[in-house]
Design an enzyme around this catalytic site. Structure first.
Site, PDB file in Angstrom:
ATOM      1  N   ASP A 140       0.839  -1.192   0.000  1.00 59.19           N
ATOM      2  CA  ASP A 140       0.000   0.000   0.000  1.00 59.19           C
ATOM      3  C   ASP A 140       0.883   1.254   0.000  1.00 59.19           C
ATOM      4  O   ASP A 140       1.979   1.240  -0.571  1.00 59.19           O
ATOM      5  CB  ASP A 140      -0.924  -0.058   1.233  1.00 59.19           C
ATOM      6  CG  ASP A 140      -2.253   0.640   1.002  1.00 59.19           C
ATOM      7  OD1 ASP A 140      -2.217   1.842   0.707  1.00 59.19           O
ATOM      8  OD2 ASP A 140      -3.318   0.014   1.106  1.00 59.19           O
ATOM      9  N   HIS A 217      -3.787   6.037   3.353  1.00 61.19           N
ATOM     10  CA  HIS A 217      -4.461   4.831   2.863  1.00 61.19           C
ATOM     11  C   HIS A 217      -3.881   3.557   3.494  1.00 61.19           C
ATOM     12  O   HIS A 217      -4.618   2.714   4.007  1.00 61.19           O
ATOM     13  CB  HIS A 217      -4.308   4.814   1.338  1.00 61.19           C
ATOM     14  CG  HIS A 217      -5.138   3.795   0.623  1.00 61.19           C
ATOM     15  ND1 HIS A 217      -4.664   2.551   0.292  1.00 61.19           N
ATOM     16  CD2 HIS A 217      -6.399   3.854   0.155  1.00 61.19           C
ATOM     17  CE1 HIS A 217      -5.596   1.884  -0.362  1.00 61.19           C
ATOM     18  NE2 HIS A 217      -6.673   2.661  -0.460  1.00 61.19           N
ATOM     19  N   SER A 555     -11.256  -0.601  -0.964  1.00 59.56           N
ATOM     20  CA  SER A 555      -9.982  -0.600  -0.238  1.00 59.56           C
ATOM     21  C   SER A 555     -10.177  -0.931   1.228  1.00 59.56           C
ATOM     22  O   SER A 555      -9.302  -1.514   1.855  1.00 59.56           O
ATOM     23  CB  SER A 555      -9.354   0.798  -0.279  1.00 59.56           C
ATOM     24  OG  SER A 555      -8.638   0.970  -1.458  1.00 59.56           O
TER      25      SER A 555
END
Ligand SMILES: *[C@@H]1O[C@H](CO)[C@@H](O)[C@H](O)[C@H]1NC(C)=O
Ligand SMILES: *[C@@H]1O[C@H](CO)[C@@H](O)[C@H](O)[C@H]1NC(C)=O
Ligand SMILES: *[C@@H]1O[C@H](CO)[C@@H](O)[C@H](O)[C@H]1NC(C)=O
Ligand SMILES: *[C@@H]1O[C@H](CO)[C@@H](O)[C@H](O)[C@H]1NC(C)=O
Ligand SMILES: *[C@@H]1O[C@H](CO)[C@@H](O)[C@H](O)[C@H]1NC(C)=O
Ligand SMILES: *[C@@H]1O[C@H](CO)[C@@H](O)[C@H](O)[C@H]1NC(C)=O
Ligand SMILES: *[C@@H]1O[C@H](CO)[C@@H](O)[C@H](O)[C@H]1NC(C)=O
Ligand SMILES: CC(=O)N[C@H]1CO[C@H](CO)[C@@H](O)[C@@H]1O
Length: 770
Positions: A140, A217, A555
């Site tokens: 990620d 994220h 996600s």
């Protein structure tokens, strides 16, 4: 979008080079290519030899491997011209050669949502009491190690199977790793630096890299999968509760391959290779190719990496993408990938609108509004406060530049959302900039995903409510309104519902495998966030930046399944990835908390192309009774049926695998998958027969009976319809025949459930009848 951006940047560089060096052709300008060579064990020097055989002597500098894949798979990436790439693809042992693709993060920063409860089940005692040595690799944007979600109190020694590293950077020390965050790697970005077409050389990024997350994220997804238990987590008072990952005692290894702009596919492949070598048990990837530019499996870095991970017993869980609700948008759809769609959860955020006539509407949105019920503000439509010369259609949508700031100040403005290219965030910024008092957005589509407007009063309503508000505005001379602060409501019904943005099946690559596989929470998820204070107005006055944030996307759904899989693996250490996947699939539920069939955000029946086989239920999945083992041989047969050359399939398998004599695409339905999909079945055509084999993981002596739920107009037979397990017998096979008598054309769905009185083994099928 990101891909387009990347392309155009590239074209810019390319045309610049053309101007400088007129004789250079675009196909002679070297680009970053991936050269994938299956499982063969070839040394670095042979890779270099291969390169030098295609690169002209005077450009020797390019005979260098940018990434070398050498642990779980074989291959490399390098700067090649189109001609050289095409020459290489003809070489023996080379499976595919493709330009390094840019992949997208499966969340959008403008969707800052809300919701908490990382638990997939309120009864968490089972999760929390389990000690886990499972290692989860998160590929990620890196990680923010100071988050309380990554503390290691009460967590045991680092598992002895761990062979990875904790890389340092200017802002990341070895001491940032601990018994929870056991490893961290980063990969330097590749930059083109050159002023002429021929001497394009590449330098690793000048700035020193670091595993630290600067986007948020990766921190969010890591904490959803395996965050430690943090009491009193909240987003400025909202979604208060205990934050924890799906498997709070599992370990995290962070692989930073992405920035806000996206991820290099070659780098991602390298990270998968490293993660397998490092000893991770499960890899979580909330990233994918754009659904508009999907590549074949042999040119998709995630599909390639996951194929080899599977051979090493490492499970790969991926997000399905955020390109819904259109069909054929699902990505990461290879059968060896666990593909996850997103649902809401039973919490929502209501932001009440009060009109001057006393009428109230429960809009949706997150805000820290300081307005009160006692004072009303003028209420206008965007087109009523349009700037001079601005088209009314733009002002209605509150586009940048379309409003007259003098007329907007102090008012609550009603905007519509006809064109999704201008995000809610941009409209909000326009109004905030114009000193509006607040915004009411009329939007049917995205209402299921609460928008985080921070300190700006905001509420979003459907067309139906929107019409009533418009009627009120037209009915009076001085319309007024106010928007109250958000309240979070739990036990919201119905839930789960399929999120509108969640990408839908069937897969464009093959319709003979049902995708996505399962659904998990991905709307308004509260999880660890990097405490950022760079955006004005994002933090309520007097508060510190939050350590938790609310985000939505597939996600966020993906790491829920990763955490659930880690939980199952920590109890059943010997289970393979396909057994864990099967357990989570056959125990998933298609019912919501109203005990009705799950719906989508239009309140309509949700099909398996939207939610896969249903919402996961990790506690049930601990004890599935029977599982479908999908073995390497199934995947290799899949590649044969899909149409790959026998030579390439041999390169991809370690032992000399031979494709069956008779290969056709419809045989794909026959690989031992926990769901069934049939691309075409003509009316009155010979029945299509599919075989499945189940393995008993429940009590040694058990008897299962099949229960079939057939769509109208189809005849479905299961033979035998009774499976008896006793003594040493662990495996049983059965056949399902599908006959189309007069089913309505298009996809029809149904299920076959094996019952023994204690377990149910639910398998969903999708049949496209003609
Ligand atoms: C879980 O359920 C209990 C009652 O069984 C309830 O008191 C508690 O609030 C619930 N927790 C969450 C986070 O929903
Ligand atoms: C919670 O789960 C445990 C273990 O699975 C079970 O024994 C217990 O009865 C459950 N409690 C509730 C309230 O459902
Ligand atoms: C490429 O670089 C070398 C030195 O690095 C230089 O001698 C040569 O002239 C350059 N070629 C072109 C076409 O600019
Ligand atoms: C919901 O499902 C129906 C079919 O059951 C479909 O026509 C509709 O477009 C779907 N809506 C959304 C938002 O996905
Ligand atoms: C609400 O807070 C803003 C600052 O965020 C302030 O400018 C405004 O005057 C306040 N409004 C009311 C009604 O208190
Ligand atoms: C090959 O497969 C097709 C369709 O799957 C079938 O109709 C045919 O009989 C098979 N041929 C052989 C030789 O097995
Ligand atoms: C299972 O059945 C066999 C006979 O088929 C019997 O000998 C055995 O004791 C049974 N085992 C259990 C655990 O009931
Ligand atoms: C989430 C949220 O909206 N929180 C605050 C909103 O504003 C009111 C009043 O200012 C607060 O009481 C809420 O906590």
């Amino acid at each position: 979008m990101e891909l387009l951006l990347q392309f155009s940047t590239y074209l810019c560089i390319a045309s610049l080079l053309l101007i400088i060096s007129s004789e250079a052709n675009t196909d002679q300008i070297p680009k970053h290519y991936v050269v994938y060579m299956g499982s063969s064990s070839i040394s670095e020097s042979s890779h270099l030899e291969l390169l030098s055989s295609v690169i002209p002597r005077e450009e020797k500098k390019r005979v260098s491997l940018i990434h070398h894949f050498r642990h779980a798979m074989s291959g490399f990436s390098a700067m090649l011209t189109e001609r050289e790439a095409s020459a290489l693809s003809g070489y023996d042992g080379v499976v595919s050669v493709f330009p390094d693709p840019t992949l997208e993060l499966h969340t959008t920063r403008s969707w800052d949502f809300l919701e908490s409860d990382l638990g997939m089940n309120n009864n968490t005692s089972a999760h929390l009491s389990t000690k886990s040595d499972i290692i989860i690799g998160i590929i990620d944007t890196g990680i923010w190690p100071e988050s309380p979600s990554f503390r290691d109190e009460g967590i045991g020694k680092i598992p002895s199977t761990w062979k990875g590293v904790c890389m340092e950077g200017p802002d990341f020390k070895k001491s940032n790793c601990n018994r929870k965050l056991i490893g961290a790697r980063y990969y330097n970005n590749i930059q083109l630096t050159s002023s002429d077409g021929k001497n394009l050389t590449l330098t690793k990024a000048v700035t020193k890299g670091s595993p630290r997350d600067s986007v948020g994220h990766g921190t969010h997804t890591s904490s959803i999968a395996a965050g430690s238990i943090v009491n009193d987590a909240t987003y400025y008072g909202l979604a208060k509760g205990t934050a924890r990952g799906g498997s709070p005692s599992s370990r995290i290894a962070a692989y930073k391959t992405c920035s806000e702009q996206g991820c290099s596919g070659a780098t991602l492949l390298k990270a998968i290779d490293d993660a397998i070598k490092d000893g991770v048990d499960i890899i979580s990837i909330s990233i994918g190719l754009s659904s508009l530019f999907q590549s074949d499996f042999s040119k998709d870095p995630i599909a390639i990496g996951a194929f080899h991970a599977e051979q090493f017993g490492v499970m790969v869980v991926c997000s399905a993408g955020n390109d819904g609700p259109d069909p054929y948008t699902v990505v990461n759809a290879a059968p060896w990938i666990f593909t996850v769609a997103a649902s809401n959860i039973d919490r929502n955020f209501l932001s009440t609108i009060v009109l001057g006539n006393g009428k109230m509407f429960q809009g949706i949105g997150i805000n820290f509004s300081n307005l009160t019920r006692s004072k009303m503000y003028p209420l206008v439509l965007g087109e009523e406060v349009a700037a001079k010369f601005a088209p009314a259609s733009e002002a209605r949508n509150c586009y940048p530049g379309s409003l007259d700031y003098n007329k907007v100040a102090g008012k609550i403005v009603v905007c519509v959302n006809d064109d999704p290219t201008i995000s809610r965030k941009i409209k909000k910024l326009v109004l905030q900039d114009a000193k509006a008092m607040g915004m009411i957005l009329i939007d049917e589509e995205k209402k299921d995903v609460p928008f985080d407007a921070a300190v700006f009063p905001f509420s979003e309503v459907t067309n139906l409510e929107g019409h009533q508000i418009l009627r009120y505005i037209k009915s009076t001379k001085n319309p007024t309104a106010t928007i109250l602060a958000t309240r979070d409501v739990t036990r919201y019904k119905p839930s789960p519902i399929v999120a509108s943005f969640s990408s839908r099946g069937p897969s464009v690559l093959t319709e003979n495998i049902l995708k996505p596989d399962v659904m998990a929470p991905g709307v308004g998820i509260l999880a660890a966030m990097i405490p950022k204070s760079d955006e004005p107005g994002s933090i309520p006055i007097g508060k510190k930046p939050s350590l938790f944030g609310i985000m939505s996307g597939t996600s966020m759904a993906c790491p829920h399944v990763t955490g659930a899989a880690a939980f199952i693996k920590s109890v059943h250490r010997m289970w393979t990835p396909s057994m864990i996947k099967s357990a989570l699939m056959t125990t998933a539920t298609t019912y919501n908390n109203l005990r009705k069939h799950v719906t989508n955000s239009s309140n309509l029946f949700s099909s398996p192309h939207e939610m896969g086989v249903g919402e996961i239920d990790p506690l049930r999945a601990l004890n599935p009774g029977l599982v479908f083992k999908t073995e390497l041989e199934d995947y290799l047969k899949f590649l044969c049926y899909y149409g790959y050359s026998k030579k390439n399939i041999r390169s991809m398998s370690k032992n000399n695998f031979n494709c069956p004599r008779n290969c056709s695409e419809d045989l794909i339905s026959n690989i031992n998958y926990p769901s069934i999909s049939i691309k075409t079945l003509g009316r009155h055509q010979k029945a299509k027969v599919v075989t499945r084999t189940v393995t008993n993981v429940g009590p040694t002596n058990s008897t299962y009976i099949a229960k079939v739920q057939a769509p109208k107009g189809m005849v479905i037979k299961v033979t035998p319809n009774k499976l008896v397990f006793y003594g040493g017998i662990q495996k049983r096979s059965y056949q399902v025949s599908f006959y189309n008598n007069d089913a309505q054309s298009g996809y029809n769905f149904g299920s076959i459930t094996w019952l023994d009185g204690k377990h149910y083994v639910h398998t969903i099928f999708a049949v496209n009848t003609k």
